[in-house]
Design a protein around this motif. Sequence first.
Motif, mmCIF file in Angstrom:
data_model
loop_
_atom_site.group_PDB
_atom_site.id
_atom_site.type_symbol
_atom_site.label_atom_id
_atom_site.label_comp_id
_atom_site.label_asym_id
_atom_site.label_seq_id
_atom_site.Cartn_x
_atom_site.Cartn_y
_atom_site.Cartn_z
ATOM 1 N N LYS A 2 0.816 -1.206 0.000
ATOM 2 C CA LYS A 2 0.000 0.000 0.000
ATOM 3 C C LYS A 2 0.853 1.260 0.000
ATOM 4 N N ILE A 3 1.917 1.279 0.838
ATOM 5 C CA ILE A 3 2.795 2.447 0.909
ATOM 6 C C ILE A 3 3.796 2.402 -0.248
ATOM 7 N N LYS A 4 3.804 3.454 -1.047
ATOM 8 C CA LYS A 4 4.666 3.503 -2.228
ATOM 9 C C LYS A 4 5.612 4.702 -2.228
ATOM 10 N N LYS A 5 5.321 5.702 -1.398
ATOM 11 C CA LYS A 5 6.052 6.961 -1.456
ATOM 12 C C LYS A 5 6.552 7.319 -0.061
ATOM 13 N N LEU A 6 7.806 7.772 0.013
ATOM 14 C CA LEU A 6 8.415 8.110 1.289
ATOM 15 C C LEU A 6 8.977 9.522 1.250
ATOM 16 N N ILE A 7 8.810 10.237 2.371
ATOM 17 C CA ILE A 7 9.383 11.572 2.544
ATOM 18 C C ILE A 7 10.571 11.454 3.491
ATOM 19 N N LEU A 8 11.747 11.901 3.062
ATOM 20 C CA LEU A 8 12.925 11.977 3.913
ATOM 21 C C LEU A 8 13.399 13.432 3.942
ATOM 22 N N TYR A 9 14.401 13.724 4.781
ATOM 23 C CA TYR A 9 14.747 15.116 5.062
ATOM 24 C C TYR A 9 16.228 15.388 4.818
ATOM 25 N N THR A 10 16.490 16.526 4.215
ATOM 26 C CA THR A 10 17.849 17.022 4.040
ATOM 27 C C THR A 10 17.909 18.445 4.586
ATOM 28 N N GLY A 11 19.134 18.983 4.637
ATOM 29 C CA GLY A 11 19.280 20.390 4.985
ATOM 30 C C GLY A 11 19.400 20.692 6.458
ATOM 31 N N GLY A 12 19.299 19.693 7.318
ATOM 32 C CA GLY A 12 19.483 19.913 8.741
ATOM 33 C C GLY A 12 20.905 19.572 9.151
ATOM 34 N N ILE A 13 21.050 18.860 10.265
ATOM 35 C CA ILE A 13 22.371 18.428 10.723
ATOM 36 C C ILE A 13 22.979 17.517 9.664
ATOM 37 N N GLU A 14 24.231 17.798 9.298
ATOM 38 C CA GLU A 14 24.853 17.106 8.160
ATOM 39 C C GLU A 14 24.885 15.599 8.329
ATOM 40 N N THR A 15 25.216 15.126 9.517
ATOM 41 C CA THR A 15 25.284 13.676 9.741
ATOM 42 C C THR A 15 23.933 13.022 9.487
ATOM 43 N N LEU A 16 22.878 13.634 9.988
ATOM 44 C CA LEU A 16 21.540 13.067 9.803
ATOM 45 C C LEU A 16 21.118 13.129 8.343
ATOM 46 N N MET A 17 21.524 14.176 7.649
ATOM 47 C CA MET A 17 21.236 14.249 6.222
ATOM 48 C C MET A 17 21.931 13.106 5.483
ATOM 49 N N TYR A 18 23.165 12.810 5.880
ATOM 50 C CA TYR A 18 23.885 11.715 5.238
ATOM 51 C C TYR A 18 23.171 10.390 5.491
ATOM 52 N N PHE A 19 22.734 10.171 6.729
ATOM 53 C CA PHE A 19 21.965 8.961 7.030
ATOM 54 C C PHE A 19 20.709 8.898 6.154
ATOM 55 N N SER A 20 20.019 10.024 6.017
ATOM 56 C CA SER A 20 18.784 10.062 5.234
ATOM 57 C C SER A 20 19.039 9.699 3.778
ATOM 58 N N LEU A 21 20.142 10.209 3.239
ATOM 59 C CA LEU A 21 20.468 9.891 1.842
ATOM 60 C C LEU A 21 20.782 8.411 1.674
ATOM 61 N N ILE A 386 15.509 -2.192 5.241
ATOM 62 C CA ILE A 386 14.755 -3.438 5.127
ATOM 63 C C ILE A 386 13.951 -3.700 6.394
ATOM 64 N N THR A 387 14.546 -3.404 7.552
ATOM 65 C CA THR A 387 13.812 -3.562 8.812
ATOM 66 C C THR A 387 12.582 -2.657 8.832
ATOM 67 N N ILE A 388 12.749 -1.390 8.452
ATOM 68 C CA ILE A 388 11.622 -0.457 8.425
ATOM 69 C C ILE A 388 10.567 -0.927 7.429
ATOM 70 N N HIS A 389 11.030 -1.388 6.287
ATOM 71 C CA HIS A 389 10.104 -1.901 5.262
ATOM 72 C C HIS A 389 9.288 -3.088 5.782
ATOM 73 N N LYS A 390 9.966 -4.073 6.340
ATOM 74 C CA LYS A 390 9.282 -5.294 6.763
ATOM 75 C C LYS A 390 8.418 -5.095 8.001
ATOM 76 N N GLU A 391 8.937 -4.348 8.976
ATOM 77 C CA GLU A 391 8.269 -4.278 10.270
ATOM 78 C C GLU A 391 7.328 -3.101 10.428
ATOM 79 N N ILE A 392 7.394 -2.133 9.494
ATOM 80 C CA ILE A 392 6.507 -0.979 9.613
ATOM 81 C C ILE A 392 5.726 -0.734 8.326
ATOM 82 N N LEU A 393 6.451 -0.417 7.249
ATOM 83 C CA LEU A 393 5.794 0.052 6.039
ATOM 84 C C LEU A 393 4.899 -0.998 5.409
ATOM 85 N N SER A 394 5.327 -2.247 5.416
ATOM 86 C CA SER A 394 4.542 -3.301 4.767
ATOM 87 C C SER A 394 3.255 -3.626 5.525
#
Length: 396
Positions: A2-21, A386-394
């Motif tokens: 059902k879930i096909k689209k995800l929103i992630l964030y850039t432009g904040g703390i650089e380390t977290l942006m790198y994780f998001s990418l 994959i953990t987020i996909h299997k245990e939450i999004l799916s």
Amino acid sequence: MKIKKLILYTGGIETLMYFSLQLGEAFQKLGYEVFYYDLREEASCIKKLRRFIRPGETVSVGFNFNGCSGEDELYDKNGKHLFDQLSVPMVNIVVDHPFYYHKFLPYLPKDYMQLSIDTEHEDYLKRFFPEIKRGPFLPLAGSPICEGGELPTYDDRPTEVVFAGNYNPPEKHEPLIKRNGPEYEKFYRDLLDDIIAHTDLTMTEAIEKHIRESFPDEVTEESLKDTFPYMIMIDLYIRHYFRAEAVKALVDGGVRVDVYGKGWECLKVSHPENLITHDNTDSLTCLKKICEAKVSLNVMPWFKHGAHDRVFSSMLNGAICVTDKSSYLLSELEAGREVLFYDLEDMKSLPDMVKQILSDKKRWNEIQSSAYERSIASHTWEHRAITIHKEILSKY
């Protein structure tokens, strides 16, 4: 799905942006369409975000309350979150102790789930914020940058030891420690001394212990909950105190250490010729410097039941990780084969441990190989996606 689209964030703390990418790339491999909301360019991003969102098919995945901390464009004049209006669930991965973020709780959208990177943080949420929906434990992950897994060899690594992270000397915390007079100053110093002497204490345990001892007639669950955000300086003091102790032990023990981050010129050492300071830099450059090092030092930010990304990024990029312990790392990694553990209460043994691995090329090669195989199999951001996909999004 059902879930096909995800929103992630850039432009904040650089380390977290790198994780998001990193997560974003992994999610795209899993078949999701990803939109990056730039926190620096909200005004130009918001219309694109609205066009991207498809109610019932879109989820936000962020770090440290990105997207739900009062951003100008994500709330209407009445304080209602855009995601409530458009039926977008939010998954928030919190990479510090939760007491850093009490102030953001009024901004949370209704369909909100919080993921912890340390089970102490999970227990804290369960105890003080049972109303918040919690997802699976999600330890931080590492980022491999070597093409095709071709790790630079021992001989191709000119740096002995690298540490990536800033340093704030203890004196910077003095105004906060003294801010409320002698009684509270004694409370703070006794608390700090206890944590330094008993490094197995979690931050929650240590703070609660001293609050109950110092103010026995005033403690309730609600007062504890309200007091914890005032203890952030304790967490910051301790993490920088032990960073300094580890680096100082190595430097004064005859080991050259290259440090990347602000403030290291303030560290007082007996052998400054062994302390090679470099400016603060971005995540990718830090990973490149790990690729150039034989040993990568890690000092936990007091994650007693979790892991730091430095551990897995070191393993994934071929430097031998030398780290203090957590219950999670002890259960997940084989000491002496995939990682080297030192004791925070026995820093004097750290230089010999590092010198031994630097002088034993055969063992160095064996650990490098085992560490890489273990981490590439289980501890990249692709595994966390994959953990987020299997245990939450799916399950939506």
